[in-house]
Structure formats: C-alpha cells, structure tokens
Design an enzyme around this catalytic site. Structure first.
Site, mmCIF file in Angstrom:
data_model
loop_
_atom_site.group_PDB
_atom_site.id
_atom_site.type_symbol
_atom_site.label_atom_id
_atom_site.label_comp_id
_atom_site.label_asym_id
_atom_site.label_seq_id
_atom_site.Cartn_x
_atom_site.Cartn_y
_atom_site.Cartn_z
ATOM 1 N N LYS A 22 0.834 -1.207 0.000
ATOM 2 C CA LYS A 22 0.000 0.000 0.000
ATOM 3 C C LYS A 22 0.865 1.253 0.000
ATOM 4 C CE LYS A 22 -3.782 -0.534 2.209
ATOM 5 N NZ LYS A 22 -4.767 -0.754 3.279
ATOM 6 N N ARG A 92 -3.693 2.915 8.510
ATOM 7 C CA ARG A 92 -3.963 1.645 7.832
ATOM 8 C C ARG A 92 -2.698 0.795 7.807
ATOM 9 N NH1 ARG A 92 -7.051 5.157 4.451
ATOM 10 N NH2 ARG A 92 -9.189 4.423 4.104
ATOM 11 N N GLY A 101 -8.632 -7.381 4.206
ATOM 12 C CA GLY A 101 -9.483 -7.686 5.344
ATOM 13 C C GLY A 101 -8.765 -8.327 6.513
ATOM 14 N N MET A 103 -6.020 -7.077 8.089
ATOM 15 C CA MET A 103 -5.453 -6.118 9.017
ATOM 16 C C MET A 103 -6.504 -5.073 9.392
ATOM 17 S SD MET A 103 -2.578 -7.369 9.414
ATOM 18 C CE MET A 103 -0.851 -7.341 9.073
ATOM 19 N N ARG A 337 -3.956 -1.304 -5.989
ATOM 20 C CA ARG A 337 -3.120 -2.504 -5.881
ATOM 21 C C ARG A 337 -3.535 -3.456 -6.987
ATOM 22 N NH1 ARG A 337 -5.800 -4.426 -0.163
ATOM 23 N NH2 ARG A 337 -7.923 -4.705 -0.905
ATOM 24 N N HIS A 457 -16.303 -8.016 2.446
ATOM 25 C CA HIS A 457 -15.291 -8.937 2.987
ATOM 26 C C HIS A 457 -15.554 -10.366 2.531
ATOM 27 C CE1 HIS A 457 -13.842 -11.772 6.104
ATOM 28 N NE2 HIS A 457 -12.762 -11.027 6.021
ATOM 29 N N ARG A 563 -0.713 -46.840 -6.160
ATOM 30 C CA ARG A 563 -0.736 -47.529 -4.857
ATOM 31 C C ARG A 563 -1.524 -48.834 -5.016
ATOM 32 N NH1 ARG A 563 -2.051 -41.965 -3.744
ATOM 33 N NH2 ARG A 563 -0.576 -40.965 -2.324
ATOM 34 N N ARG A 619 3.899 -48.964 -7.191
ATOM 35 C CA ARG A 619 4.443 -49.236 -5.857
ATOM 36 C C ARG A 619 3.864 -50.538 -5.331
ATOM 37 N NH1 ARG A 619 3.018 -45.387 -0.867
ATOM 38 N NH2 ARG A 619 1.087 -46.593 -0.924
ATOM 39 N N GLU A 747 11.882 -42.734 1.566
ATOM 40 C CA GLU A 747 10.917 -42.212 2.541
ATOM 41 C C GLU A 747 11.373 -42.452 3.974
ATOM 42 O OE1 GLU A 747 7.195 -44.298 1.823
ATOM 43 O OE2 GLU A 747 8.302 -45.964 0.959
ATOM 44 N N SER A 766 12.024 -42.375 -6.075
ATOM 45 C CA SER A 766 10.838 -41.520 -5.956
ATOM 46 C C SER A 766 10.729 -41.136 -4.484
ATOM 47 C CB SER A 766 9.579 -42.272 -6.402
ATOM 48 O OG SER A 766 8.464 -41.414 -6.309
ATOM 49 N N GLY A 768 9.038 -40.288 -1.354
ATOM 50 C CA GLY A 768 7.718 -40.357 -0.705
ATOM 51 C C GLY A 768 7.713 -39.367 0.444
ATOM 52 N N THR A 769 7.441 -38.115 0.125
ATOM 53 C CA THR A 769 7.643 -37.057 1.124
ATOM 54 C C THR A 769 6.602 -37.065 2.238
ATOM 55 O OG1 THR A 769 6.558 -35.523 -0.416
ATOM 56 C CG2 THR A 769 8.970 -35.497 -0.341
ATOM 57 N N ASP A 771 5.728 -39.840 4.031
ATOM 58 C CA ASP A 771 6.401 -40.625 5.072
ATOM 59 C C ASP A 771 7.748 -40.027 5.453
ATOM 60 O OD1 ASP A 771 4.896 -42.718 6.141
ATOM 61 O OD2 ASP A 771 5.100 -43.924 4.339
ATOM 62 N N CYS A 833 6.564 -38.151 -5.075
ATOM 63 C CA CYS A 833 5.182 -38.622 -5.245
ATOM 64 C C CYS A 833 4.319 -38.395 -4.006
ATOM 65 C CB CYS A 833 5.164 -40.104 -5.627
ATOM 66 S SG CYS A 833 5.929 -41.174 -4.402
ATOM 67 N N TYR A 853 10.754 -35.365 -12.268
ATOM 68 C CA TYR A 853 9.304 -35.129 -12.332
ATOM 69 C C TYR A 853 8.739 -34.947 -10.927
ATOM 70 C CZ TYR A 853 8.653 -40.020 -10.881
ATOM 71 O OH TYR A 853 8.678 -41.199 -10.180
#
Length: 879
Positions: A22, A92, A101, A103, A337, A457, A563, A619, A747, A766, A768-769, A771, A833, A853
């Site tokens: 702002k 403000r 909305g 603040m 803005r 709002h 899976r 898997r 994992e 791969s 396994g984020t 786990d 994955c 990937y």
C-alpha cells in the site's frame, strides 16, 4: 541512523519490501501526480523493531513519526490536535503482500470531545462531525483496545429501532451525539473505568501499535499460512490525511476494479455509496450502487475516475483494485493494488493483456497464482438436478462455483463440522462476515450473507479461496440466537440443507447434486505456454482407470505413484487378501494370492490402456497387513467359516498382527522380505498386463516397479532379486523382450543418508515425502493436527509440513539423496510422489534440486504444470 518513516513523496513502487504494498503504491501514485491525500509510511522494519523491542515502539521511531506528522501539518495547513480546525488522519496497515481484510484500519483519528465541536463549526456540518467521531470511537475501541465492535453495533441497532428508522444516514445530529455518549460509556465499562483517550498523540501511537499487533492476530496468521506469506516480513503503517465521504450528498466512497475480478471481463467493475466512509462499502453495512450510476450522480467525478483508472492499469500493466473517496465533489484515490481475482478471471486477464500487447507470455504465466487453478476444478450443479431444484431467493454472485451443505450460523460451527473438522458439507450463513470468520470460511463449502456487495469482505475472501459465495441477500430474515433464517416462505434451521450457485447468485432449497468442472479455452492456452517453459515433468498419483483418465485429460505425463493396496479393498477382493494374510503356510498364501492375480492384472491392463503408452510407476504393497483384516464380527465369522478355522483362532491371529506403531512396523519392503510370495504375485500380474497390452494395442510399455520403505541396500537387493526372477520367468513364458526398471521410494531418512549405496541397486528414486516428513519430524501425519495449531500460534511452525515441504530439514534430505544417487548413477531418474508434488513452493524446490518429475493427485496436475513453469522462469529471471 535507520530511516523508519518515509513521506509518500520520498518512496516509489520498488520499495515494496520496506514500505509495504500500500505504501509503495501511494508513493508511486504521488509521483504520478494523482489526487492522493498526503501522508507517510512507517516501515516494515519498524514493525520488526517493535517485536524485537518487547512490543514497544522505540523513542527513535516515535520521534521520526512526529517529525513526519509536522511536515504533513504544513502540507495540509492544519494542526494535529487543534481544537478549532484539527488535522485528522487514517491509520492503515500495508504488508508487502496484499492481505485484504486481514489487518485493521482506523479512520478520523485526532478527534476528541473538544475537537469535534470545532470540527463541526469549521465544516458548518455538525451531523458530519459527530458521525465521524462516533465512527472513530467505535474503530479505536475495537482495533486498539479490543472492545468487540458488536457492542457498538447493538447500540446503533437499538437506537434506530427506538427512532423507527432503517439506515445510519437517517440518524440526526442529536442521535449521533447520543451514540457518542453511549459509545464512551461502553468503552469505560470495558476498560475498568478508564475514559476514552483525548490526547491525539496518544491516539496515534495506540493506533500504530495496534497495526503492528494485528500482524500477529489469529486471522492474519491463518491468512499467511494459507498464502505462504513469511511471518518475519512484518507490516508497514500508513498514516494519511483524512478525506471524507460522509459530508453529505456530494460526497461518497467506493471500491472499483479495472476488470471484473470474477470473470476477467474488461471494463470498470465496482460499487460506491453516497454519504459514507470507506469501511461502509467493504464491511457490507449498506448495499452499495454500481459504479456506472456515478455517471448520473457526479458526472465530472466519474469522468476523472475513469481516466485515472485507465492510466493506473496501463502504468502497472495489470488489473487494479482501487479505493476512492469523493469529498464535496472532489475525487481522491486512497489506494491502488493489483486486484485479487478468481482463477478464471486471472487466466482471462493474463491472456487479454498478452493480446493487448501489455505483457509477454512469460509475464502472463508468472501473473497467475498456481494454486488458484484449483478453483477451476470445483463442482458445478448437475443440470438435471438443478431443473428440479426450487429457487428460494437470489442475491449477488460474489464468488463462482456451486455448493450444497448443512446450514451453520457461526464460524466456529463451520470449523468443527466442515473441512478439517468432521468433514461434513456446510454452508456458512451470516448477517455479514468479518475477518474473524476466516477459519469458518475456509471450512465451509459455501458462504451466504444477508448484507454486503460484490466487494464486501465475504466476497473478496471467498473469491481468493475459490469458495462459492452469494452475498447481500436482503430478503433473508436471520435470527442468529435461535439459529434459523427465513427465505422464500421457508424457515431453515441449523443442519437443514441449502444449495448456492455463486455464478448466478441463486439460492436453492435442499441438497442439489454437484458435478466436477471441466476446463477449456484460455485454460488450455495458459497450460500450453506453461508446458513451453517448464523443465519438470508432471505425473499423477492414481490407482484406477477413472483417475488415470482424468489426470491424462488434465495434462499428466504418466503415473508417478500407483498404490497397489487400494486395488485390494473392493468387495470381491478383500476376502482373498484376508485369507492370504491369515494363512499359516507358504502354500496356502500362494493359493490365495493366485486368486488375486486376475484382479491385479486386470487393473494394470485397464490403466495401461488409459495411459496409451505413458509411463506408470507401480508401488508394491505398502501398508501394514492388519489394515486389511476384518473388525466387524460378521466379517470375522464369514472368514473363519471360509478358512475352516474357529472364530477364536482367527481373532487370536488378528491380535498377533496388531502393531503398536504400525506406520513404522511390518510394512513396505518388509512384507516382501517376510512373504516373498507377495512380490512374486504382484510382479507376475504387472508383467503379464504390460506384455498383453503391448501386444493388443501396440503401446511401448516399460514397467517401473517401485519397492517401498527401503532403508538398506541389501534389503532392496533381496526384494529386487525376487522381482527379477519372476519378471524374467514371465517374459520367457510370453516370449517377450520387454524392458523394465526397478527403483525405490526414498521415505526413510536412512535411505537418504545412504542413497549412493542404494542407487547401486535402484534405477530410479521416488521421494515419498509424506512418510519422509513423518519420519524426519518424528510425528504422525494422522495425529499432528491435534497439536500443530499450537505450533502455529507460538510461531514454531508457519505452515503444515505435510502440506508444504519443509525445505530446511526434509528438503536437505531430498537434495542429499539426489546428489548421492547421481554420483553412483549419473542418469538416475528422480521424482517426488507425496502430496507435496502439487504444492507450488514444493514444486519450485523440486525444480531447483534437479528432479525429473513431480507426481500429484489428478486435480493438482494443472497446478504442478504451472508451478513448474514459474519455477523455470523465476530461475531464468534471477540469473
């Protein structure tokens, strides 16, 4: 000496990080010579200093504020605190990222019991003066001293009822003086007998502190977490000379966009109110007029407004969201803005701006918030069901989409019952929403308000979240205490079903069936551009033909995670897997598994046919075996009878398989080490399916076999040898020379630490984020929700590590494993994955560490495609 305060004329648009969005825009508009009420900005660094200084504003900062105030006095020709002609200001907030909305704002600051009389005399408008004072008392009490504004609203409603009037504008001078008296009593009652502050300098510093405090209020923390805004950015404070829209019929205030924020259609879109202050429009207290009517009410102001709005869009090269005030026929811009918009509008605007020659394709890609694409994939009403639906009312179509659910009347009820709570579909029905309702709005399928316009709002926040919203339905008679409302001749109670169409504004009785959305047109154009720029491939997580087909239609380049356990839970398969688990001998297990081969093979064939030659990573069985076992007495008896054993024996066997910590127990590759016959069955089913589909349809298929939960090279080699032996046997039987690859999921932290050794056996990784996050943090993803809120409120975590990849800890493991894997096998394929594969900041991280990937759920594929393009473009731009 650090400079903490800048006059508007000292800043510019490039100073966003210290002036906030702002403040930077007010400085830029000042430099452009636009009609801006002058003022100054207290920087975000001052906010940081406030928190570092025990939540106190230092003397150095206070001195700079009052020096800037003196300079503002000379510009305005008025004195702050003067009792005959006072300089009044607004205060403000303004963070560097737009937080509509979230603040708190204070108007008319500088008034007191004496100054209001001088102000009334000077303006020759006592009604206006006392209206401004009562607003100031209410705002200051609410924002600075945390006296709930509902206390004041109740008094206004009571006085209007006593006088038999409907609108605030009908209140007389004497009525407003009475409101001031009652408001000050409420303040005193709630502040332990302390009178409302009369010293304007005390008021100003109280307001500055309140804005700094508001950076850490609960709704701001929730909004930051939803929008990936770091907590250490802080907010700036903008102190600006007041201009007044509540001085009579030649004054007014409004909010407008240079393009439609819901559809993206070019043309001014906005609303205004005559004889009102800015908060009246966005709070939805009165339903405003469309901006086009300003051409009738004040044609000269309308022409000037249209000219400036056009120049602002051209200057910023983006759709603008502007606030303006007209004081006695003179137009002022209070802010501009880049406007918040729906995903549909963002795509339309981006394409139009490219066609108009304003921006490049690269800029268009970077303009669209990747996660907002989720909105395009939200449900619409089933056409047939809609024909049978009964319309009970209509109002403003504030945020597109369709929603059906149970009526709730408070944000807390929505939070408890809705998304993230019990998982029920709820519609939040409110007189008007406030920023405090944010968590309930997030949890609701849809929002319906009695008051408020298209820029209220509720409308702005709902559009930003992609939540269906219908606002300003004045026909509704609501009783929040009794938890009921009437509309269209019906009375609806808490728990009754209604349906909303946020695209048309129609409200329906009952629970109308919805259908998934489809995308085309400019969406395809944007996705095409994204695919030109991205380097990361995007796959999907799918384990049935339906999801596979959907994901491919949305641009998935294969399956990164199939899976296989999900295939066993169907009614005709679960008894067979249970029989296998509970069998006492290898022979009995193999017999049961052989019955599953046709099912597993059939699923794989169907998915390969949908993929039409695209790759699929399969898997092998991952969850602990007890998840498949019967828990209902009837199922236990049926299985015991089929297996020829007693119910007691079967229950004992089930108890033996129960684990205290199953997610770290007998699962993943450990199952294949204990029961090699499971891996043999899955390998046979997969290889036979791949070979047969290749023969039947001619697709060039290379099966990708993923062994889960590996933490040791020898563990992987043991299972891999079983897989290779079976795969070669099937190839020999079928006379096939089909290639296949065997890899693993990373994992377990130990797998990341020893990735160079594991890569000797694994042809791909791969990550396994889900786990990996669970095991790195050491808490269960199923239970973390019970305590994470405390971590957010205490600023230990800013986001859910299961939703947004922890790049510091888990990310370091991913980066390390990728580097170690490449040292052993330079061309190793690397993917992710977990659900992080569809989260934009996590996708950018995957790009940076050089993964091949990402893989995510089908409806997040477009998000990942766009995020991958943005990551590539950001990298190029930052070089």
């Amino acid at each position: 000496m650090t400079k903490y305060v800048y006059a508007f004329k000292e800043g510019n648009a490039d100073m966003r990080n210290i002036l906030g969005g702002k403040g930077a825009n007010l400085a830029e508009m000042t430099n452009l010579g636009l009609p801006i009420p002058q003022g100054f900005t207290v920087t975000t660094e001052a906010c940081t200093d406030y928190y570092n200084n025990g939540k106190e504003v230092s003397k150095e900062i206070q001195d700079q504020i009052f020096k800037a105030l003196t300079e503002l006095e000379s510009i305005q020709g008025k004195k702050f605190g003067d009792n005959s002609d006072p300089l009044l200001v607004s205060v403000r907030s303004g963070a560097r990222a737009s937080m509509p909305g979230m603040m708190d704002t204070i108007l008319n600051l500088g008034l007191n019991d004496e100054a209001v009389e001088g102000f009334a005399a000077k303006t020759e408008n006592p009604r206006f003066a006392y209206d401004s004072y009562r607003r100031f008392i209410q705002m200051y009490s609410d924002v600075v001293m945390e006296v709930p504004k509902s206390f004041f609203e109740k008094i206004i409603d009571e006085l209007k009822e006593e006088k038999g009037i409907h609108f605030d504008t009908e209140l007389t001078v004497e009525d407003l003086k009475e409101l001031v008296r009652r408001f000050k009593e409420v303040y005193k009652e709630n502040m332990n007998g302390e009178e409302f502050p009369q010293d304007p300098k005390e008021q100003l510093m109280g307001a500055v502190k309140a804005v700094f405090r508001s950076w850490d209020n609960p709704r701001a923390i929730v909004y930051r977490r939803m929008n990936d805004i770091p907590g250490d950015w802080g907010t700036a404070v903008n102190v600006q000379a007041m201009v007044f829209g509540n001085m009579g019929e030649t004054s007014g205030t409004g909010v407008a966009f240079t393009r439609n924020p819901s559809t993206g259609e070019k043309g001014i879109y906005g609303e205004y109110l005559i004889n009102a202050q800015g908060e009246d429009v966005v709070a939805g207290v009165r339903t405003p007029q469309p901006i086009s009517k300003l051409a009738e009410d004040m044609p000269e102001c309308y022409e000037e407004f249209m000219r400036i709005a056009d120049s602002l869009e051209k200057h910023y090269r983006d759709m603008q969201d502007m606030e303006f005030t007209i004081q006695e026929g003179k137009l002022y811009f209070l802010q501009t803005r880049n406007g918040k918009r729906t995903a549909h509008a963002a795509i339309q605007i981006a394409c139009d701006l490219v066609d108009e020659g304003m921006i490049t394709k690269e800029e268009a890609i970077l303009r669209i918030e990747a996660k907002s694409l989720d909105q395009l994939l939200h449900p619409t009403f089933n056409v047939q069901a809609l024909k049978e639906g009964e319309v009970i009312g209509s109002a403003l179509p504030a945020s597109p989409g369709a929603a059906s659910g149970k009526v709730v009347f408070t944000a807390q009820e929505a939070k408890e019952l809705g998304i993230g709570g019990k998982g029920e579909r709820v519609i939040l029905v409110r007189l008007e929403t406030t920023p405090e309702d944010i968590e309930g709005m997030v949890a609701a399928q849809g929002i319906l308000t009695v008051r408020g316009g298209m820029t209220s709002h509720a409308a702005v926040v709902a559009r930003g979240m992609g939540t269906c919203c219908v606002s300003g339905c004045g026909e509704i008679k609501i009783n929040e205490e009794k938890k009921e409302f009437t509309l269209g001749g019906y009375t609806f109670h808490e728990g009754d079903y209604i349906s909303l169409d946020g695209t048309t504004g129609k409200i329906y009785k009952g629970d109308i069936k919805t259908e998934e959305a489809s995308v085309s047109g400019n969406f395809g154009r944007i996705m095409g551009w994204a695919d030109e720029f991205r380097k990361l491939q995007v796959r999907t997580n799918a384990d049935n033909p339906r999801d596979t087909k959907q994901a491919v239609e949305l641009g998935a380049e294969g399956i990164g995670l199939c899976r296989t356990e999900h295939m066993f839970f169907e009614e005709d398969r679960i008894p067979k897997i249970r029989k296998m688990i509970l069998s006492e001998t290898v022979e009995a297990r193999e017999e049961a598994l052989n019955q599953l081969i046709p099912f597993q093979k059939g699923d794989f064939k169907a998915m390969y046919k949908e993929l039409k030659g695209l790759p699929m990573t399969v898997r092998y069985l991952d969850p602990p075996l007890h998840e498949f076992l019967p828990t209902v007495e009837e199922d236990i008896k049926a299985l015991a009878s089929e297996m020829g054993v007693t119910v007691e024996h079967l229950k004992e066997k089930c108890d033996e398989l129960h684990e205290f910590n199953p997610m770290m127990g007998h699962r993943g590759c450990r199952l294949a080490v204990t029961y090699p016959e499971i891996a043999k069955m899955q390998t046979r089913a997969l290889m036979e399916a791949a070979i047969e589909v290749k023969e039947e349809d001619g697709y060039d298929i290379v099966p990708e076999i993923m062994i889960p939960l590996v933490g040791e090279k020898k563990e992987l080699k043991f299972v891999k040898d079983i897989v290779v032996e079976t795969a070669e046997k099937v190839k020999a039987e079928k006379g096939s020379d089909m290639e296949y690859h065997i890899g693993t999921m990373i994992e377990i932290p130990r797998a990341a630490l020893t990735a160079d050794a594991i890569a000797e056996e694994a042809e791909f990784f791969s990550f396994g984020t889900n786990d990996l996050t669970q095991m790195t943090f050491g808490f269960s993803r199923d239970d973390a929700g019970k305590f994470l809120d405390s971590y957010y409120s205490n600023k230990i975590y800013e986001s859910d590590p299961f939703a947004k990849l922890d790049q510091t800890g888990v990310g370091t493991l991913v980066k390390m494993a990728a580097e170690k894997g490449r040292t052993t096998r330079p061309n190793i394929k690397l993917g992710i994955c977990g659900e992080h594969g569809g989260e934009p900041s996590s996708v950018e991280f995957c790009h940076k560490v050089g993964l091949t990937y990402v893989s995510c759920s089908p409806f997040r594929v477009p998000i990942a495609r766009l995020a991958a393009a943005q990551a590539a473009l950001n990298e190029k731009n930052n070089k």
